[in-house]
Design a protein around this motif. Structure first.
Motif, mmCIF file in Angstrom:
data_model
loop_
_atom_site.group_PDB
_atom_site.id
_atom_site.type_symbol
_atom_site.label_atom_id
_atom_site.label_comp_id
_atom_site.label_asym_id
_atom_site.label_seq_id
_atom_site.Cartn_x
_atom_site.Cartn_y
_atom_site.Cartn_z
ATOM 1 N N PHE A 7 -63.548 -110.957 14.345
ATOM 2 C CA PHE A 7 -64.125 -111.849 15.357
ATOM 3 C C PHE A 7 -64.470 -113.200 14.739
ATOM 4 N N GLU A 8 -65.086 -113.182 13.566
ATOM 5 C CA GLU A 8 -65.494 -114.437 12.934
ATOM 6 C C GLU A 8 -64.316 -115.186 12.330
ATOM 7 N N ARG A 9 -63.222 -114.487 12.059
ATOM 8 C CA ARG A 9 -62.032 -115.151 11.530
ATOM 9 C C ARG A 9 -61.285 -115.908 12.624
ATOM 10 N N ASP A 10 -61.045 -115.239 13.763
ATOM 11 C CA ASP A 10 -60.206 -115.883 14.783
ATOM 12 C C ASP A 10 -60.637 -115.588 16.214
ATOM 13 N N GLY A 11 -61.864 -115.032 16.385
ATOM 14 C CA GLY A 11 -62.349 -114.759 17.727
ATOM 15 C C GLY A 11 -61.739 -113.531 18.381
ATOM 16 N N SER A 12 -61.054 -112.683 17.596
ATOM 17 C CA SER A 12 -60.391 -111.500 18.155
ATOM 18 C C SER A 12 -61.411 -110.518 18.726
ATOM 19 N N LEU A 13 -61.124 -110.019 19.920
ATOM 20 C CA LEU A 13 -61.939 -108.974 20.525
ATOM 21 C C LEU A 13 -61.385 -107.617 20.125
ATOM 22 N N PRO A 14 -62.267 -106.653 19.869
ATOM 23 C CA PRO A 14 -61.785 -105.340 19.427
ATOM 24 C C PRO A 14 -61.166 -104.539 20.570
ATOM 25 N N HIS A 15 -60.093 -103.846 20.259
ATOM 26 C CA HIS A 15 -59.475 -102.906 21.188
ATOM 27 C C HIS A 15 -59.133 -101.635 20.422
ATOM 28 N N CYS A 16 -59.165 -100.534 21.113
ATOM 29 C CA CYS A 16 -58.846 -99.253 20.516
ATOM 30 C C CYS A 16 -57.333 -99.029 20.530
ATOM 31 N N SER A 17 -56.871 -98.122 19.679
ATOM 32 C CA SER A 17 -55.446 -97.796 19.662
ATOM 33 C C SER A 17 -54.981 -97.203 20.982
ATOM 34 N N CYS A 18 -55.906 -96.675 21.761
ATOM 35 C CA CYS A 18 -55.543 -96.137 23.073
ATOM 36 C C CYS A 18 -55.402 -97.244 24.115
ATOM 37 N N GLY A 19 -55.780 -98.467 23.738
ATOM 38 C CA GLY A 19 -55.736 -99.584 24.665
ATOM 39 C C GLY A 19 -57.058 -99.874 25.336
ATOM 40 N N GLY A 20 -58.068 -99.053 25.060
ATOM 41 C CA GLY A 20 -59.365 -99.222 25.708
ATOM 42 C C GLY A 20 -60.190 -100.339 25.117
ATOM 43 N N ILE A 21 -61.169 -100.787 25.870
ATOM 44 C CA ILE A 21 -62.109 -101.812 25.429
ATOM 45 C C ILE A 21 -63.129 -101.185 24.495
ATOM 46 N N VAL A 22 -63.416 -101.854 23.389
ATOM 47 C CA VAL A 22 -64.412 -101.384 22.434
ATOM 48 C C VAL A 22 -65.712 -102.159 22.645
ATOM 49 N N LYS A 23 -66.808 -101.436 22.678
ATOM 50 C CA LYS A 23 -68.122 -102.027 22.923
ATOM 51 C C LYS A 23 -69.140 -101.408 21.978
ATOM 52 N N SER A 24 -70.164 -102.176 21.655
ATOM 53 C CA SER A 24 -71.280 -101.617 20.893
ATOM 54 C C SER A 24 -71.729 -100.312 21.543
#
Length: 246
Positions: free
Chosen positions: A147-164
């Motif tokens: 995120f701090e490198r290029d603003g990338s949002l996390p996603h799971c290998s299943c395609g789902g949204i990753v959240k705290s």
């Protein structure tokens, strides 16, 4: 009443108990450097968590949610279990405390006692993330680095949204955790509230359940709560000062 008198009063209740459920809120962690939500000027107000619906609907809101999380994490990155956490962990190790139900997301109960089935984190845990699709756990360090490198949002290998893994405003609590909290409330003979104003529902209903089921109720909190009038013991005192001698 002095701190010694507070401790003695609580010790008398504990001495008559065989199964204690401890319910904790932000007040048990403030001495550890974790800010509470309601105090004037609280950084939680400055970096207010993004609501769950907005998080799901808008990638820009997801990015802002992660930015605010990193800001808050940095504020209490060095937090370690305090006197209250350590006392509760000792009681759990002795078998007196059967369950710890917490509203906190800081993971300090687990850090004090080690992971165990007796800890119910009603509002989740902010020290890792989960996929909203498949439930896979994701660690925060690589998420933050990308995120701090290029603003990338996390996603799971299943395609789902990753959240705290903490529960956002508008997000449902885990039904399994709610069930465990109900069982803990109904299975105790002393329900001990530490550092909660008992204003947030459904969490605040658990001491009510315990009281109606015949358990004694003790509250240690600096501010008044709606259940003070029903409690067997109310101590307006510092949690660490009261629990440490015990």
């Amino acid at each position: 009443m002095t701190a010694a008198h507070h401790s003695a009063a609580l010790a008398r209740l504990l001495g008559r108990a065989s199964a204690v459920t401890v319910f904790t809120g932000a007040g048990i962690s403030t001495e550890c450097g974790v800010p509470d939500y309601r105090s004037p000027g609280s950084p939680w107000r400055v970096h207010a968590p993004i609501g769950f619906a907005a998080f799901l609907a808008d990638p820009a809101m997801r990015a802002e949610a992660w930015r605010r999380k990193w800001a808050m994490d940095d504020l209490y990155a060095g937090a370690r279990p305090g006197r209250g956490h350590r006392a509760v962990a000792r009681w759990a190790a002795s078998g007196l405390v059967r369950a710890v139900v917490t509203q906190n997301i800081d993971g300090l109960h687990g850090a004090a006692a080690g992971p165990g089935d007796e800890i119910v984190e009603l509002h989740g845990n902010g020290s890792y993330a989960r996929c909203l699709g498949c439930g896979t756990r994701h660690e925060l360090a690589p998420i933050r680095a990308r995120f701090e490198r290029d603003g990338s949002l996390p996603h799971c290998s299943c395609g789902g949204i990753v959240k705290s893994a903490s529960v956002a405003f508008g997000q449902s609590l885990d039904p399994a955790d709610l069930g465990r909290a109900v069982d803990a409330s109904l299975g105790c003979d002393l329900f001990l509230v530490l550092g909660s104003t008992l204003l947030v529902r459904p969490a605040a209903r658990f001491p009510e359940l315990a009281r109606r089921n015949g358990a004694r109720l003790a509250i240690v909190n600096r501010e008044a709560t709606p259940l003070d009038g029903e409690a067997d013991l109310v101590l307006r005192a510092d949690i660490g000062d009261v629990l440490d001698p015990l």
